[in-house]
Design a protein around this motif. Structure first.
Motif, PDB file in Angstrom:
ATOM      1  N   ASN A   1       0.824  -1.211   0.000  1.00 53.18           N
ATOM      2  CA  ASN A   1       0.000   0.000   0.000  1.00 53.18           C
ATOM      3  C   ASN A   1       0.859   1.262   0.000  1.00 53.18           C
ATOM      4  OD1 ASN A   1      -2.349  -1.509  -0.006  1.00 53.18           O
ATOM      5  ND2 ASN A   1      -2.604  -1.439   2.217  1.00 53.18           N
ATOM      6  N   ALA A   2       1.953   1.223   0.753  1.00 52.56           N
ATOM      7  CA  ALA A   2       2.834   2.398   0.814  1.00 52.56           C
ATOM      8  C   ALA A   2       3.474   2.667  -0.547  1.00 52.56           C
ATOM      9  CB  ALA A   2       3.907   2.185   1.877  1.00 52.56           C
ATOM     10  N   ALA A   3       3.872   1.612  -1.252  1.00 56.40           N
ATOM     11  CA  ALA A   3       4.480   1.783  -2.574  1.00 56.40           C
ATOM     12  C   ALA A   3       3.478   2.350  -3.569  1.00 56.40           C
ATOM     13  CB  ALA A   3       5.026   0.451  -3.075  1.00 56.40           C
ATOM     14  N   ASN A   4       2.254   1.836  -3.528  1.00 52.51           N
ATOM     15  CA  ASN A   4       1.224   2.346  -4.427  1.00 52.51           C
ATOM     16  C   ASN A   4       0.858   3.791  -4.098  1.00 52.51           C
ATOM     17  OD1 ASN A   4       1.033  -0.048  -5.936  1.00 52.51           O
ATOM     18  ND2 ASN A   4      -0.434  -0.941  -4.499  1.00 52.51           N
ATOM     19  N   SER A   5       0.879   4.124  -2.822  1.00 55.74           N
ATOM     20  CA  SER A   5       0.607   5.508  -2.417  1.00 55.74           C
ATOM     21  C   SER A   5       1.714   6.448  -2.890  1.00 55.74           C
ATOM     22  CB  SER A   5       0.461   5.601  -0.894  1.00 55.74           C
ATOM     23  OG  SER A   5      -0.677   4.875  -0.453  1.00 55.74           O
ATOM     24  N   ALA A   6       2.958   5.970  -2.836  1.00 57.68           N
ATOM     25  CA  ALA A   6       4.078   6.785  -3.316  1.00 57.68           C
ATOM     26  C   ALA A   6       3.909   7.096  -4.797  1.00 57.68           C
ATOM     27  CB  ALA A   6       5.393   6.059  -3.065  1.00 57.68           C
TER      28      ALA A   6
END
Length: 271
Positions: free
Chosen positions: A254-259
């Motif tokens: 999720n953090a990678a997609n948010s980035a």
């Protein structure tokens, strides 16, 4: 994607200035690598963490080399010399990254007596966690449309992969007592930030020059986002194997997609 004229010369001047800063940073990185190596830092690493490095860190010279080739292509085929200059500096940053990963791989191999240095190609080609990313990168090598290559790499794939392989892996390294890898990844993340700055500035400029460019860029974003999401899902699963500091696989993904979403928003391509 058509540009009426090249971006302002300030983009190139900024790229040149930040590259000079990076050159000084490279000297500092080499000093840190030597000092930590002399202090026997790697001998204290746990076997499980070394295995994680062999899965997530040392094989990265393969995808990063492919990104370097694509960035060189962007520079060669760019519609303006200002863009070419930024891409050339970016290709240099990626070459530096490949070289530093290779150097660190040799350090780990010498200090740990593990399989590091001998199994990276097999990991890259066969490890299940890497296959979505490998597919995306190999498809990127055949993206001959300049706008597609630029969008796919600099606005979609790199923000996603770099968040996992630089930022989140650095956090995991700190949690597992590997300060040297944390420092190295933090330095490389600064290179990734430079790429993001000029890439988002170029996207905004292109849209400002011709509103129709936004539709062109968004078409490429829509094509490549599922590939980036698949790559994030594959690599994030490995984080569940870390001893500490790696975060749950779902959180990493999720953090990678948010980035990536933040980069697209900055580029004027959100929604």
């Amino acid at each position: 994607m058509n540009l009426v004229e090249g971006p302002t010369a300030s983009c190139t001047a900024h790229a040149a200035a930040t590259h000079r800063i990076a050159t000084r940073g490279q000297t500092a990185v080499e000093r840190v690598l030597d000092e930590y190596g002399s202090a026997g830092h790697d001998a204290s690493l746990s076997q499980r963490w070394v295995e994680c490095l062999a899965t997530l860190f040392t094989p990265t010279r393969f995808p990063v080399h492919a990104l370097q080739m694509c960035t060189a292509y962007l520079g060669q085929m760019a519609p303006a010399s200002y863009i070419s200059n930024c891409a050339v500096f970016g290709a240099g940053d990626l070459l530096r990254r490949v070289s530093l990963v290779a150097y660190r791989t040799r350090q780990l191999a010498d200090a740990t007596g593990s399989s590091i240095g001998r199994t990276e190609r097999v990991t890259w080609e066969r490890n299940e966690a890497w296959q979505p990313a490998r597919e995306a990168v190999e498809k990127l090598l055949t993206a001959y449309d300049w706008a597609e290559c630029f969008t796919a790499m600099n606005l979609v794939l790199r923000p996603t992969l770099d968040h996992i392989l630089l930022r989140q892996l650095a956090t995991a390294a700190q949690g597992n007592g590997d300060e040297l890898t944390r420092l190295l990844l933090g330095n490389l993340a600064a290179d990734a930030d430079r790429c993001t700055r000029w890439s988002t500035a170029l996207a905004r400029y292109a849209i400002g020059q011709r509103a129709g460019n936004r539709d062109v860029l968004q078409r490429w974003v829509a094509r490549w986002t599922p590939r980036a999401e698949a790559a994030a899902a594959g690599l994030s699963a490995v984080f569940g194997q870390l001893l500490s500091g790696g975060g749950a696989a779902e959180d990493v993904e999720n953090a990678a997609n948010s980035a990536r979403s933040r980069v697209l928003d900055e580029a004027g391509l959100a929604g």
